[in-house]
Design an enzyme around this catalytic site. Structure first.
Site, PDB file in Angstrom:
ATOM      1  N   GLU A 139       0.779  -1.230   0.000  1.00  0.00           N
ATOM      2  CA  GLU A 139       0.000   0.000   0.000  1.00  0.00           C
ATOM      3  C   GLU A 139       0.816   1.289   0.000  1.00  0.00           C
ATOM      4  OE1 GLU A 139      -3.440  -0.050  -0.236  1.00  0.00           O
ATOM      5  OE2 GLU A 139      -3.021  -2.172  -0.600  1.00  0.00           O
TER       6      GLU A 139
ATOM      7  N   SER B 223     -50.481 -23.869  33.524  1.00  0.00           N
ATOM      8  CA  SER B 223     -50.509 -23.985  34.983  1.00  0.00           C
ATOM      9  C   SER B 223     -49.399 -23.232  35.689  1.00  0.00           C
ATOM     10  CB  SER B 223     -50.453 -25.466  35.387  1.00  0.00           C
ATOM     11  OG  SER B 223     -51.666 -26.107  35.051  1.00  0.00           O
TER      12      SER B 223
END
Length: 687
Positions: free
Chosen positions: A83, A351
């Site tokens: 780069e 329940s």
């Protein structure tokens, strides 16, 4: 000659003044580069678990950042060679590189090459867009100069590697290493380092997830550049080129947290405001236990997939003392369905709702030894039945709850009052609409799992309610705290009554319908199954953790199963995250009479037989329920039975503390499916 010299001087003077003027003009609108290390882009949002682990990132930015010490030498050299070979020689802008770019652009007739240094690329990543025009290039250069004046070269290189995009949703080398190789960045080798850097010019094209062969070719290009830059010998490069990249793609990063993070993201507008949220740059510290969350998702998903007629589930786990949500799973697979069944769904608890009926009774002075008769009832066309089709006759409230007898729960509800029971639920934090009729006792009203589980947390916390908390604090991009949770607590149940209710729910786990949830430490809880097994529920707790589990189908198709399946999931989860857990403590001022009632009820003693309730004594006009009776007994499943190591019913009986002795009846416990199948007296028994 003098005239030409003067003209040239004037030209360059005007050019310099123009460039300075443009620079000053552009500089006025440039951002401050002093906070690069804490950079968070606009619209970004980061969430952290309770231990600081990053669990979510929205926007352009890394999930995890590599430190300078973690970045290997080969990765640094590959970056510079590929780069910006003159990285350590320029001051942020490489004039020689720009000259080369100008020549190439002139030849191609367009801005095809920018000649940008690593520092300029960092400036563009953090502060600018990718437009190819002179204005942006001027800004890029000015920002690069500023960055070079503020940070060292090594710091800039680390920033660049942490903020660059590597494809596949990975920002930064730490993320990319995990995505492509499933390893830490400090463990990558030369070949892997070159491959990662080769992706940078065009991640969508060169990502190995998109094109393995092209990614390999780009790796070789980077290796050749490292040779030309003097970082490698040609023989070393050729050896790496001969190696086939070994990928271990990890696409499922952080997905276990998705239901929780999506829930938190939905909360944020009410906590910090939509405008602040849209501006972004926020860091949200949450209550999540990332390890517990991963266990919850894995456990729930595995158990659901093992039963053909159950397609979905949800799990919520909280610290009852602080309200902190430690785990929240809203479904089997977030990538397939983002609907959160823990916070968005409303389902019947069956329940499991009986707990609040019995709690209301205890608050009104009913003793656990009080006897109700499990028998046929008829009231305005409503006749609650038990799932096994039997009626067990006289039972004290302790055993009636443990065995989840439906007629007893309905009759108890009518005795203590429907309105009073609803008021109890409201105090415990249940806000959903509740049916004001007899079917309420059996869980006919739909509830939210998070809210319902939190209500059980009141009992785990000795009668003190603390609302659920998911967000601890929020920081803006400057690091300032703009929201901080301030949970409040309130005593909503007498601690002695809460302790009594816990002892009754412990009996459910040790001797009743919740035995599939038994663990090696003290736990209390209640099962719940709606008609035909459409909803399978278990909510249970220890002094440190309350957890609710729901299983079912989104289209409410019957599962043919029972709540024991949810209890098994609960047990598997709690065995992994719930230890070490202390025993339930008695309140310091526990009334000796109340303690005696619990001891007596465990021993089977009875008092105050309830009066028979006939149709003529029913309260008001009770409509026939729109649902069938809940089932608490395991039904025959179309799926194979779970492996033996997942069958809690064969576990040794856990010991209760000496203060709560066990009941040792002379007759067999025919409610136990194992005893029922093995004891002839149970098979010959008639009710």
């Amino acid at each position: 000659m003098g005239k030409w010299r003067n003209a040239v001087l004037v030209f360059f003077g005007v050019l310099i003044l123009t460039l300075v003027g443009v620079g000053v003009y552009l500089d006025r609108g440039l951002p401050d580069v002093g906070g690069v290390q804490d950079f968070r882009p606009d619209g970004s949002l980061q969430m952290q678990a309770a231990d600081g682990t990053v669990i979510y990132n929205k926007g352009s930015g890394p999930q995890a950042r590599a430190t300078a010490a973690q970045i290997p030498k080969v990765l640094r050299e590959a970056t510079i060679a590929s780069e910006d070979r003159r990285f350590y020689e320029h001051n942020g802008v490489d004039l020689a590189g720009i000259g080369r770019a100008v020549v190439n652009n002139f030849r191609q007739g367009e801005l095809a090459e920018g000649g940008s240094t690593i520092t300029q690329q960092l400036a563009r990543i953090l502060f600018l867009n990718r437009d190819k025009n002179l204005s942006r290039k001027f800004q890029e250069a000015l920002l690069a100069l500023k960055i070079e004046q503020t940070y060292s070269k090594d710091e800039i290189l680390v920033f660049y590697l942490n903020y660059s995009y590597f494809g596949a949703g990975a920002y930064g080398v730490a993320d990319a290493s995990r995505v492509y190789f499933n390893k830490s960045v400090n463990d990558i080798n030369l070949s892997e380092a070159a491959l990662l850097i080769g992706v940078l010019p065009a991640p969508s094209v060169y990502s190995p997830l998109n094109n393995l062969e092209l990614a390999r070719k780009r790796r070789d290009v980077v290796l050749n550049k490292m040779v030309r830059a003097g970082f490698l010998k040609e023989t070393e490069a050729k050896q790496s080129m001969a190696q086939q990249p070994r990928y271990r793609f990890n696409r499922a990063r952080w997905t276990a947290n998705s239901y929780f993070t999506s829930y938190v993201e939905g909360l944020l507008p009410s906590l910090v405001g939509r405008d602040v949220l849209e501006q972004g740059g926020l860091v949200v510290m949450t209550t999540l236990d990332a390890e517990a969350q991963a266990i919850a998702q894995k456990t729930l998903s595995a158990r659901v997939k093992s039963f053909r007629r159950v397609s979905q589930g949800a799990l919520v786990s909280l610290d009852p003392t602080t309200g902190a949500i430690r785990a929240l799973v809203g479904g089997v697979d977030f990538t397939q369905s983002q609907f959160n069944r823990a916070t968005q769904a409303r389902r019947q608890p069956g329940s499991a709702f009986k707990t609040f009926v019995y709690l209301t009774a205890l608050e009104q002075g009913y003793a656990p030894t009080r006897v109700y008769v499990d028998r046929p009832l008829a009231m305005n066309g409503y006749s609650p039945k038990n799932s096994d089709g039997r009626f067990l006759g006289p039972l004290n409230l302790m055993e009636a709850l443990a065995k989840s007898r439906n007629p007893v729960a309905v009759e108890l509800l009518l005795d203590v009052g429907i309105a009073q029971t609803i008021a109890t639920c409201r105090r415990l934090g249940i806000t959903t609409d509740l049916r004001p009729d007899a079917t309420l006792a059996l869980g006919s009203s739909e509830v939210q799992l998070l809210e319902f589980t939190s209500a059980y947390g009141v009992l785990a916390n000795g009668g003190i309610r603390v609302a659920p908390v998911a967000v601890l604090r929020v920081q803006n991009r400057q690091g300032r705290v703009i929201y901080e949770a301030k949970p409040s607590s309130e005593v909503v149940v007498d601690p002695q009554v809460s302790w009594m209710m816990t002892q009754m729910l412990r009996r459910v786990v040790t001797h009743g319908t919740g035995r599939a949830a038994r663990v090696s430490f003290q736990a209390a809880g209640k099962t719940g199954t709606s008609d035909r097994g459409r909803d399978l529920l278990f909510v249970g707790y220890t002094p440190r953790l309350v957890t609710g589990v729901w299983l079912g189908n989104d289209d409410e198709a019957p599962t043919g199963g029972s709540s024991s399946l949810a209890a098994q999931v609960w047990g598997q989860f709690m065995r992994q995250v719930g230890q070490p857990s202390p025993d339930f403590k008695e309140p310091p001022d526990l009334n000796s009479e109340r303690k005696g009632q619990i001891l007596a009820s465990v021993q089977g003693e009875t008092t105050s037989v309830s009066r028979p309730r006939r149709e003529s004594t029913a309260i008001g006009e009770l409509p026939a329920p729109a649902v069938e009776e809940p089932s608490e007994e395991p039904l025959v499943l179309a799926d194979p039975a779970p492996p033996s190591d997942d069958q809690p019913l064969v576990l040794p009986e856990p010991e209760l503390p000496s203060s709560v002795p066990e009941l040792s009846p002379s007759a067999p416990d025919c409610y136990d499916p194992v005893v029922k199948a093995q004891d002839r007296r149970c098979r010959n028994r008639k009710n």
